[in-house]
Scaffold this active site. Structure first.
Site, PDB file in Angstrom:
ATOM      1  N   GLY A  89      -2.796  69.040 -17.233  1.00 10.02           N
ATOM      2  CA  GLY A  89      -3.609  67.845 -17.397  1.00 10.02           C
ATOM      3  C   GLY A  89      -3.351  66.826 -16.292  1.00 10.02           C
ATOM      4  N   LEU A  90      -3.537  65.549 -16.659  1.00  7.73           N
ATOM      5  CA  LEU A  90      -3.332  64.429 -15.735  1.00  7.73           C
ATOM      6  C   LEU A  90      -4.234  64.531 -14.514  1.00  7.73           C
ATOM      7  CD1 LEU A  90       0.582  64.159 -15.831  1.00  7.73           C
ATOM      8  CD2 LEU A  90      -1.082  62.879 -17.178  1.00  7.73           C
ATOM      9  N   CYS A  91      -5.491  64.953 -14.743  1.00  5.89           N
ATOM     10  CA  CYS A  91      -6.438  65.050 -13.627  1.00  5.89           C
ATOM     11  C   CYS A  91      -7.768  64.394 -14.004  1.00  5.89           C
ATOM     12  CB  CYS A  91      -6.639  66.502 -13.203  1.00  5.89           C
ATOM     13  SG  CYS A  91      -7.012  67.648 -14.536  1.00  5.89           S
ATOM     14  N   GLY A  92      -7.695  63.332 -14.773  1.00  5.18           N
ATOM     15  CA  GLY A  92      -8.888  62.567 -15.090  1.00  5.18           C
ATOM     16  C   GLY A  92      -9.874  63.343 -15.945  1.00  5.18           C
TER      17      GLY A  92
END
Length: 328
Positions: A89-92
Site C-alpha cells: 500500500g501507501l501509494c495513494g
C-alpha cells in the site's frame, strides 16, 4: 495540568517527526525506483515495437486470418479480466482506481448475461475481490515491483490456452498506463482477441520473404506478441505504482511538517499559559503576605496591652509600695 499537557504534546511531536523521517525515506526510494522502472520500460520497447511490426506485416499479407488468437469466439459466454495492482500500500489512489474500473466492467459484463473469470496480479486486488466474494481463477503475487518477461509468459499462459480452446469470449486487462512521472491513467484494454490494424500502409512488405511460411511464423509469433503486451502492461503498472507512492509519501511528509508546526504552536501557548498562571500565583501570594503583616502587628499590641494593668490586679496584702515604684 499544564505540565502534563506539555509532555503529551512533546511526545506527539516526537512521534510525528519519526513518521516524517520514514515518509521522507520512502519518497526518496520511490523516486529512485521510478527512474529504474522507466529504464526497464524503455529497454523493452524496441522488442515490443519490432514484434508488432512483424505481426502487422504478416496480417497485411493475408496470413493467419483464421488464427485462434485473431478470431472471435461467438459461442463462449465467459469474459476474463486481468487486474494489475500492487502488493503493498501507501501509494495513494493507485490500487482503488484500477479495482473500481475493473469491477464496473465486470458488472457490465454480468448485466449482458456473461459470466466472469478473474485473474489478479498483486495482493491488493486479491484481498479486495476475495473479501467481496468474487471467484479468483488465478493470482500472481510478488511480481509488480520488478516484473520479468518470464512472469509475463506465465500470466499469458493462463488465458491463451483457454481462449484458443474457445472457453473465453474476451480477455481484458486493467492497469495504470504510465505517461510521465506526474501523470498516470487507469485503462481497461481488450487483450484477446488481438486487434491488428490492417489499414496502415504496407510499404516495404513486398521485399520480405518468410520461411517456411507466413502462417507458420505467425503461429509462433502471436503468443510472443501476447506476452509482450502483458509485459508492457506490467512495466507500465510498476512505474505507475512507484510514481504514485512517491507523490503519496511527499504529501505525507508535507502534512507531517504542517502538523509539527501546529503542535509546536499549541505547546508554546500552553507553556505561556502555565507561566502566566505561575506569575499570577506568585503576585497573589505576595499581596496576601503584605496584607497579613499589618494584622500581625495589631494582634501583638492587643496581646501586650494588659501588661500595663498588671499592678492594679495585685492583691492589696501583697502590695509593696517600693516594688510599685520600681515598676513605675
Amino acid at each position: 495540568m499544564a505540565g502534563g499537557q506539555e509532555r503529551i504534546l512533546r511526545r506527539r511531536i516526537k512521534s510525528v517527526e519519526s513518521t516524517k523521517k520514514i515518509t521522507r525515506a520512502m519518497e526518496l526510494i520511490a523516486a529512485t525506483r521510478v527512474v529504474k522502472a522507466q529504464e526497464r520500460a524503455n529497454a523493452a520497447r524496441p522488442y515490443s515495437e519490432e514484434i508488432t511490426n512483424v505481426v502487422l506485416d504478416l496480417v497485411r499479407n493475408g496470413a493467419g486470418r483464421e488464427h485462434p488468437l485473431l478470431r472471435d469466439n461467438p459461442e463462449a459466454t465467459t469474459a476474463a479480466f486481468i487486474v494489475v495492482t500492487s502488493d503493498r500500500g501507501l501509494c495513494g489512489a493507485y490500487n482503488s482506481a484500477v479495482i473500481r474500473m475493473a469491477e464496473r466492467a465486470m458488472v457490465d459484463a454480468a448485466a449482458e448475461g456473461r459470466s466472469t473469470s478473474l485473474i489478479v496480479i498483486g495482493k491488493k486486488a486479491q484481498t479486495y475481490f476475495r473479501f467481496r466474494g468474487y471467484d479468483i481463477d488465478a493470482a500472481f503475487l510478488g511480481i509488480t515491483d520488478q516484473p520479468t518477461y518470464e512472469q509475463a509468459r506465465e500470466i499469458g499462459a493462463t488465458v491463451i490456452d483457454r481462449y484458443t480452446q474457445g472457453d473465453l469470449a474476451s480477455v481484458d486487462i486493467a492497469y495504470q498506463r504510465f505517461i510521465s512521472a506526474g501523470s498516470q491513467q487507469p485503462v481497461l484494454r481488450r487483450f484477446l482477441p488481438l486487434s491488428v490494424e490492417t489499414t496502415e500502409s504496407a510499404e516495404g512488405s513486398a521485399d520480405i520473404e518468410y520461411e517456411p511460411s507466413p502462417e507458420g511464423i505467425l503461429s509462433e509469433i502471436l503468443p510472443r506478441f501476447v506476452e509482450s503486451r502483458i509485459y508492457s502492461a506490467l512495466l507500465d503498472a510498476s512505474a505507475s505504482e512507484h510514481a504514485n507512492r512517491q507523490r503519496a509519501m511527499k504529501a505525507a511528509t508535507d502534512n507531517a511538517g504542517e502538523l509539527i508546526t501546529k503542535l509546536a504552536r499549541i505547546m508554546n501557548r500552553a507553556r505561556q499559559d502555565a507561566i502566566t498562571t505561575e506569575i499570577m500565583e506568585i503576585v497573589g501570594g505576595a499581596e496576601a503576605l503584605k496584607a497579613d503583616e499589618g494584622s500581625a502587628e495589631d494582634l501583638l499590641v492587643d496581646h501586650l496591652a494588659p501588661l500595663h494593668l498588671f499592678p492594679h490586679h495585685l492583691d492589696p496584702l501583697d502590695h509593696d509600695p517600693t516594688e510599685h515604684r520600681a515598676l513605675r
